[in-house]
Design a protein around this motif. Sequence first.
Motif, PDB file in Angstrom:
ATOM      1  N   ASP A  39      34.664 -69.264   9.567  1.00  0.00           N
ATOM      2  CA  ASP A  39      35.295 -68.529   8.473  1.00  0.00           C
ATOM      3  C   ASP A  39      34.375 -67.482   7.847  1.00  0.00           C
ATOM      4  N   ASN A  40      33.067 -67.607   8.067  1.00  0.00           N
ATOM      5  CA  ASN A  40      32.129 -66.682   7.421  1.00  0.00           C
ATOM      6  C   ASN A  40      30.881 -66.520   8.283  1.00  0.00           C
ATOM      7  N   MET A  41      29.992 -65.631   7.843  1.00  0.00           N
ATOM      8  CA  MET A  41      28.802 -65.326   8.641  1.00  0.00           C
ATOM      9  C   MET A  41      27.849 -66.515   8.746  1.00  0.00           C
ATOM     10  N   TYR A  42      27.856 -67.411   7.789  1.00  0.00           N
ATOM     11  CA  TYR A  42      26.980 -68.572   7.834  1.00  0.00           C
ATOM     12  C   TYR A  42      27.427 -69.547   8.931  1.00  0.00           C
ATOM     13  N   GLN A  43      28.721 -69.727   9.042  1.00  0.00           N
ATOM     14  CA  GLN A  43      29.246 -70.591  10.098  1.00  0.00           C
ATOM     15  C   GLN A  43      29.026 -69.963  11.473  1.00  0.00           C
ATOM     16  N   ARG A  44      29.211 -68.653  11.591  1.00  0.00           N
ATOM     17  CA  ARG A  44      28.940 -67.960  12.859  1.00  0.00           C
ATOM     18  C   ARG A  44      27.460 -68.091  13.226  1.00  0.00           C
ATOM     19  N   SER A  45      26.610 -67.989  12.234  1.00  0.00           N
ATOM     20  CA  SER A  45      25.178 -68.118  12.471  1.00  0.00           C
ATOM     21  C   SER A  45      24.827 -69.516  12.977  1.00  0.00           C
ATOM     22  N   GLU A  46      25.426 -70.534  12.420  1.00  0.00           N
ATOM     23  CA  GLU A  46      25.186 -71.910  12.866  1.00  0.00           C
ATOM     24  C   GLU A  46      25.633 -72.087  14.312  1.00  0.00           C
ATOM     25  N   LEU A  47      26.807 -71.552  14.645  1.00  0.00           N
ATOM     26  CA  LEU A  47      27.275 -71.637  16.030  1.00  0.00           C
ATOM     27  C   LEU A  47      26.335 -70.881  16.965  1.00  0.00           C
ATOM     28  N   ASP A  48      25.885 -69.707  16.554  1.00  0.00           N
ATOM     29  CA  ASP A  48      24.953 -68.923  17.372  1.00  0.00           C
ATOM     30  C   ASP A  48      23.656 -69.686  17.595  1.00  0.00           C
ATOM     31  N   TYR A  49      23.167 -70.348  16.557  1.00  0.00           N
ATOM     32  CA  TYR A  49      21.943 -71.139  16.706  1.00  0.00           C
ATOM     33  C   TYR A  49      22.119 -72.193  17.795  1.00  0.00           C
ATOM     34  N   LEU A  50      23.234 -72.910  17.742  1.00  0.00           N
ATOM     35  CA  LEU A  50      23.484 -73.946  18.752  1.00  0.00           C
ATOM     36  C   LEU A  50      23.617 -73.347  20.143  1.00  0.00           C
ATOM     37  N   ILE A  51      24.323 -72.228  20.251  1.00  0.00           N
ATOM     38  CA  ILE A  51      24.535 -71.594  21.551  1.00  0.00           C
ATOM     39  C   ILE A  51      23.192 -71.265  22.206  1.00  0.00           C
ATOM     40  N   TYR A  52      22.285 -70.657  21.460  1.00  0.00           N
ATOM     41  CA  TYR A  52      21.010 -70.206  22.031  1.00  0.00           C
ATOM     42  C   TYR A  52      19.971 -71.312  22.149  1.00  0.00           C
ATOM     43  N   ASN A  53      19.975 -72.273  21.236  1.00  0.00           N
ATOM     44  CA  ASN A  53      18.914 -73.277  21.186  1.00  0.00           C
ATOM     45  C   ASN A  53      19.297 -74.649  21.718  1.00  0.00           C
ATOM     46  N   PRO A  55      22.606 -75.565  23.855  1.00  0.00           N
ATOM     47  CA  PRO A  55      23.952 -75.382  24.394  1.00  0.00           C
ATOM     48  C   PRO A  55      24.679 -76.692  24.706  1.00  0.00           C
ATOM     49  N   ILE A  56      23.933 -77.756  25.003  1.00  0.00           N
ATOM     50  CA  ILE A  56      24.593 -79.046  25.259  1.00  0.00           C
ATOM     51  C   ILE A  56      25.236 -79.566  23.972  1.00  0.00           C
ATOM     52  N   ALA A  57      24.539 -79.472  22.853  1.00  0.00           N
ATOM     53  CA  ALA A  57      25.108 -79.905  21.568  1.00  0.00           C
ATOM     54  C   ALA A  57      26.311 -79.044  21.206  1.00  0.00           C
ATOM     55  N   TYR A  58      26.222 -77.736  21.492  1.00  0.00           N
ATOM     56  CA  TYR A  58      27.347 -76.830  21.238  1.00  0.00           C
ATOM     57  C   TYR A  58      28.568 -77.255  22.061  1.00  0.00           C
ATOM     58  N   ALA A  59      28.358 -77.484  23.348  1.00  0.00           N
ATOM     59  CA  ALA A  59      29.461 -77.891  24.222  1.00  0.00           C
ATOM     60  C   ALA A  59      30.059 -79.218  23.767  1.00  0.00           C
ATOM     61  N   ASP A  60      29.209 -80.158  23.397  1.00  0.00           N
ATOM     62  CA  ASP A  60      29.694 -81.449  22.912  1.00  0.00           C
ATOM     63  C   ASP A  60      30.514 -81.287  21.643  1.00  0.00           C
ATOM     64  N   LEU A  61      30.045 -80.450  20.730  1.00  0.00           N
ATOM     65  CA  LEU A  61      30.774 -80.210  19.484  1.00  0.00           C
ATOM     66  C   LEU A  61      32.149 -79.603  19.763  1.00  0.00           C
ATOM     67  N   ILE A  62      32.210 -78.614  20.626  1.00  0.00           N
ATOM     68  CA  ILE A  62      33.472 -77.924  20.902  1.00  0.00           C
ATOM     69  C   ILE A  62      34.431 -78.807  21.701  1.00  0.00           C
ATOM     70  N   LEU A  63      33.922 -79.526  22.691  1.00  0.00           N
ATOM     71  CA  LEU A  63      34.790 -80.318  23.560  1.00  0.00           C
ATOM     72  C   LEU A  63      35.151 -81.686  22.986  1.00  0.00           C
ATOM     73  N   ASN A  64      34.250 -82.299  22.218  1.00  0.00           N
ATOM     74  CA  ASN A  64      34.473 -83.675  21.759  1.00  0.00           C
ATOM     75  C   ASN A  64      34.486 -83.848  20.250  1.00  0.00           C
ATOM     76  N   GLY A  65      34.003 -82.855  19.524  1.00  0.00           N
ATOM     77  CA  GLY A  65      33.873 -83.008  18.085  1.00  0.00           C
ATOM     78  C   GLY A  65      34.929 -82.250  17.314  1.00  0.00           C
ATOM     79  N   ASN A  66      34.670 -82.091  16.038  1.00  0.00           N
ATOM     80  CA  ASN A  66      35.549 -81.343  15.167  1.00  0.00           C
ATOM     81  C   ASN A  66      34.707 -80.212  14.552  1.00  0.00           C
TER      82      ASN A  66
END
Length: 82
Positions: A39-53, A55-66
């Motif tokens: 919804d905002n730049m802070y949330q986008r920044s958090e997602l970007d952090y996971l993507i670059y640092n 990616p397994i946690a990012y994938a788990d969050l998107i596929l299995n989390g909320n």
Amino acid sequence: MKRLLSCDFNMDTVCVELKFSDGSMIAIDTIAVENEVADNMYQRSELDYLIYNDPIAYADLILNGNPEVYLKAVTINKPFES
């Protein structure tokens, strides 16, 4: 049972790609996810952090989390004050 062989961010496709031992692959379109859940730049920044640092946690969050609940819990949206 298929086993995860690799999970990487592909800069060319802007996707987090998961490759499995049975030859299958999942590609998560990170731009589409950000447009849907952030919804905002802070949330986008958090997602970007996971993507670059992490990616397994990012994938788990998107596929299995909320992701919406996670982002609301870890980010604070402070309006800019001048």
